[in-house]
Design a protein around this motif. Structure first.
Motif, PDB file in Angstrom:
ATOM      1  N   LYS A 382       0.852  -1.182   0.000  1.00 20.53           N
ATOM      2  CA  LYS A 382       0.000   0.000   0.000  1.00 20.53           C
ATOM      3  C   LYS A 382       0.894   1.241   0.000  1.00 20.53           C
ATOM      4  O   LYS A 382       1.942   1.259   0.646  1.00 20.53           O
ATOM      5  N   PHE A 421     -15.722  -4.543  -1.115  1.00 18.85           N
ATOM      6  CA  PHE A 421     -14.413  -3.958  -0.835  1.00 18.85           C
ATOM      7  C   PHE A 421     -13.909  -4.349   0.547  1.00 18.85           C
ATOM      8  O   PHE A 421     -12.694  -4.415   0.761  1.00 18.85           O
ATOM      9  N   ASN A 446      -7.976   0.846  -4.486  1.00 18.29           N
ATOM     10  CA  ASN A 446      -7.658   2.220  -4.125  1.00 18.29           C
ATOM     11  C   ASN A 446      -8.576   2.660  -2.991  1.00 18.29           C
ATOM     12  O   ASN A 446      -9.781   2.381  -3.003  1.00 18.29           O
ATOM     13  N   GLU A 447      -8.012   3.329  -1.987  1.00 14.82           N
ATOM     14  CA  GLU A 447      -8.776   3.927  -0.901  1.00 14.82           C
ATOM     15  C   GLU A 447      -8.608   5.433  -0.949  1.00 14.82           C
ATOM     16  O   GLU A 447      -7.487   5.924  -1.095  1.00 14.82           O
ATOM     17  N   SER A 449     -10.095   9.022   1.134  1.00 14.33           N
ATOM     18  CA  SER A 449     -10.894   9.566   2.229  1.00 14.33           C
ATOM     19  C   SER A 449     -10.594  11.044   2.404  1.00 14.33           C
ATOM     20  O   SER A 449      -9.470  11.500   2.132  1.00 14.33           O
ATOM     21  N   SER A 462     -15.641   9.162   1.597  1.00 10.36           N
ATOM     22  CA  SER A 462     -14.716   8.095   1.217  1.00 10.36           C
ATOM     23  C   SER A 462     -15.215   7.423  -0.046  1.00 10.36           C
ATOM     24  O   SER A 462     -16.432   7.337  -0.291  1.00 10.36           O
ATOM     25  N   ASN A 464     -13.931   3.938  -2.370  1.00 10.46           N
ATOM     26  CA  ASN A 464     -12.980   2.836  -2.491  1.00 10.46           C
ATOM     27  C   ASN A 464     -13.367   1.934  -3.660  1.00 10.46           C
ATOM     28  O   ASN A 464     -14.560   1.653  -3.871  1.00 10.46           O
ATOM     29  N   GLY A 492     -16.948  -1.736  -4.940  1.00  7.59           N
ATOM     30  CA  GLY A 492     -16.594  -0.476  -4.294  1.00  7.59           C
ATOM     31  C   GLY A 492     -17.629  -0.041  -3.292  1.00  7.59           C
ATOM     32  O   GLY A 492     -18.722  -0.620  -3.194  1.00  7.59           O
TER      33      GLY A 492
END
Length: 632
Positions: A382, A421, A446-447, A449, A462, A464, A492
């Motif tokens: 990550k 997710f 992908n995250e 926030s 957020s 994701n 997602g």
């Protein structure tokens, strides 16, 4: 006069006998200390024309009692009587020729009546009555009664009296000690007022008990016992029996469970029986005797991660003649996060699984003894990135996960498994204890926030995303998960939450051709002043099934005293409204009154579409139950 408990006596004229220690007064009122109700919302008080005081008894003539706060006009409720006797030993107020008045309107007359005095926290007596009108079951009157048996034991008896002489008697018994906790719920329904009639009776019996022990090997250990039985498959659902231990009206679950743990070890050992009330004959039963789940952290071998050994197994008999015996041993290692000089955060996880089974007539396993050893490794990287603004902080974290197993997994293609997710990056994302995910794959995600700098715990937004790529298709993985395809669905979730008005969440699964959505789940709450409404929308399409519904709960508080709530749910697939409820409630510091209308649109065996109307009124704080307790 102020007594030792801070109760205030105001008396117009008083006579005191020093010889007999008696008092006689007229035109008086008593303001009880409101702390005796553990609430500042009440102002309990008593007034009358004449007062006779002795050491253990007080007699009031032409008395009026209420717990309501003082306000302009009359109190919401008062109890008035020709005579009120306060027994200080029994701690009761006894009334003769009493009237209950609600906003100065007489509603109930009692030739004799009593209730605990304000110093009593738990006292036997009648609870709030309930009137119900049902289009299928008929009208009934509910008169619950609460009985204090001891400081740590009590019983709630809830009889229903129907207009056609049919009766239903339900009881809930609670008993708590220092190391045990018991709750029993039982009922019997008859076509006549007699409690027992074998020809017409329907019954249920539920119990839930917990026993805490002190074994030297464990920091915590206990035994849980749960029993659930009913004489009729539709009895619980038809009569809508409620209790804290009635978890379902369609599936019964009885069990005996031993649980223990300490810092490094945890064990569950249990025997279970399931009964599906929607099925017939012996096929409705499932027996698991026994099953176990054991895990132990091995700290002495590794220092840069967690090494855990776990073992689980069961002996299951279901659908009359299907028997499955399974033992699974797992050795799992998960490394600590490693952060390199460029800011990449990486970790890896290894699982070695030993599977053993012996089954008969099973479609899940081979009908013979079988065992194998499987393994899987997952490596994840990550790269968290941060943008620091004037008011908000944005965090973007691309993720790549690569996993490999040299084994072929068992055929679990028919298992119902939805990938989202939250689970797509987990090692056991296929949701199976029997096998690991075979082959090799790469998962990209992908995250993102956004946080409020003034409150770092407040995540405002957020979004994701993640998807999976596989070199060859794996047709033995759950079809509904799309994990076996060369390119899985794009899964997602999105969340948006403001401090006051909107709380929005959306989970989805987009087909890899980018043309259709296989899964939608929207959950939204909108709050504006005294108005709160919540919507939930679910839709499953294509390989994930064919299900769709929308539900809504809306509540509006007109003011501090009046509120209205509406609930409904519509099956979009069948274009059918399943139910709707409307509840109006009036509440102040000392009185709660409500009216509820329910309409259910379904037919299920003996169940038919029906309408119900409930009315209830609760005089506070006498409609409240303080459950038993024990001093530890």
């Amino acid at each position: 006069v102020i007594d030792s408990e801070s109760n205030k006596y105001n008396i117009e004229d008083l006579r005191l006998s020093l010889d007999s220690n008696k008092m006689l007064g007229k035109d008086f009122n008593i303001k009880f200390n409101n702390k005796i109700f553990n609430s500042q919302d009440n102002e309990p008080r008593l007034k009358g024309k004449a007062l006779f005081l002795e050491e253990n008894t007080s007699i009031i003539k032409k008395g009026v009692f209420t717990t309501c706060k003082k306000r302009d006009g009359c109190p919401p409720w008062v109890l008035s009587a020709n005579e009120i006797k306060h027994d200080k030993i029994k701690k009761t107020l006894n009334y003769k020729n009493a009237w209950l008045k609600v906003y100065d309107v007489p509603v109930l007359y009692f030739p004799k009546f009593f209730h605990p005095d304000p110093t009593v926290k738990r006292q036997s007596g009648f609870l709030a009555p309930q009137l119900s009108q049902s289009s299928t079951l008929g009208n009934y009157l509910g008169l619950p009664y609460y009985k204090v048996i001891a400081d740590n034991v009590d019983l709630t008896f809830k009889p229903r009296f129907y207009y056609n002489q049919k009766t239903l008697y339900q009881g809930e018994y609670r008993h708590i000690t220092k190391n045990t906790d018991h709750v029993l719920d039982f009922s019997i329904k008859n076509k006549n007022p007699l409690p027992f009639n074998e020809d017409n009776s329907e019954t249920h019996f539920f119990s839930k008990s917990s026993f805490n022990f002190n074994f030297g090997l464990f920091d915590q250990s206990k035994i849980d016992l749960k029993i659930q039985q009913t004489s009729s498959d539709t009895y619980l659902k038809t009569y809508k029996l409620n209790s804290p231990i009635i978890e379902s009206t369609t599936n019964l679950h009885s069990k005996l469970n031993f649980y223990a743990k300490n810092d490094n070890t945890e064990i569950n050992f249990l025997t279970e029986v399931y009964e599906d009330l929607s099925r017939e004959n012996n096929d409705k039963y499932q027996y698991i005797f026994p099953s176990y789940d054991f895990s132990k952290k091995i700290d002495s071998i590794v220092t840069d991660g967690d090494l855990t050994f776990s073992s689980l197994g069961h002996n299951k008999l279901y659908e009359t003649n299907i028997n499955e015996k399974v033992i699974i041993n797992n050795l799992n290692y998960k490394s600590d996060n490693n952060i390199n000089s460029k800011g990449l955060v990486s970790n890896y996880e290894i699982l070695i699984k030993n599977f053993n089974a012996d089954s008969k007539n099973s479609s899940n396993y081979k009908n013979k003894k079988e065992n194998d050893i499987q393994s899987i490794i997952n490596y994840q990287v990550k790269y968290p990135l941060k943008k620091d603004g004037n008011r908000y902080v944005g965090i973007l974290s691309p993720i790549i996960s690569a996993r490999y197993s040299p084994n072929k997994n068992k055929n679990i293609s028919s298992d119902d498994r939805i990938t989202d997710f939250n689970n797509i990056f987990t090692l056991n994302r296929i949701g199976s204890n029997d096998t690991v995910e075979g082959g090799q794959s790469i998962t990209l995600g992908n995250e993102f926030s956004i946080y409020d700098k003034l409150n770092s715990n407040n995540e405002i937004f957020s979004f994701n995303l993640a998807t999976l790529f596989r070199d060859t298709e794996n047709f033995k993985l759950p079809t509904s998960s799309t994990l076996g395809q060369k390119t899985s669905d794009i899964v997602g979730d999105m969340k948006f939450k403001t401090n006051k008005f909107i709380d929005f969440s959306y989970n989805f699964s987009l087909d890899n051709n980018l043309k259709s959505l296989n899964y939608n789940l929207i959950d939204t709450t909108i709050s504006v002043n005294n108005f709160v409404t919540t919507f939930e929308f679910l839709e499953k399409n294509n390989i994930l099934g064919n299900e769709s519904y929308i539900s809504n709960t809306t509540a509006f508080n007109f003011d501090n005293n009046n509120s209205l709530k509406f609930k409904t749910r519509k099956n979009k697939e069948k274009d059918l409204t399943e139910y709707y409820n409307v509840i109006y409630e009036y509440k102040n510091d000392c009185l709660v009154a409500g009216i509820e209308y329910k309409k259910d649109y379904y037919t299920d065996g003996a169940l038919k579409p029906e309408e119900q109307l409930f009315f209830s009124i609760t005089i506070m704080p006498f409609g409240k139950i303080n459950t038993p307790n024990t001093k530890k």
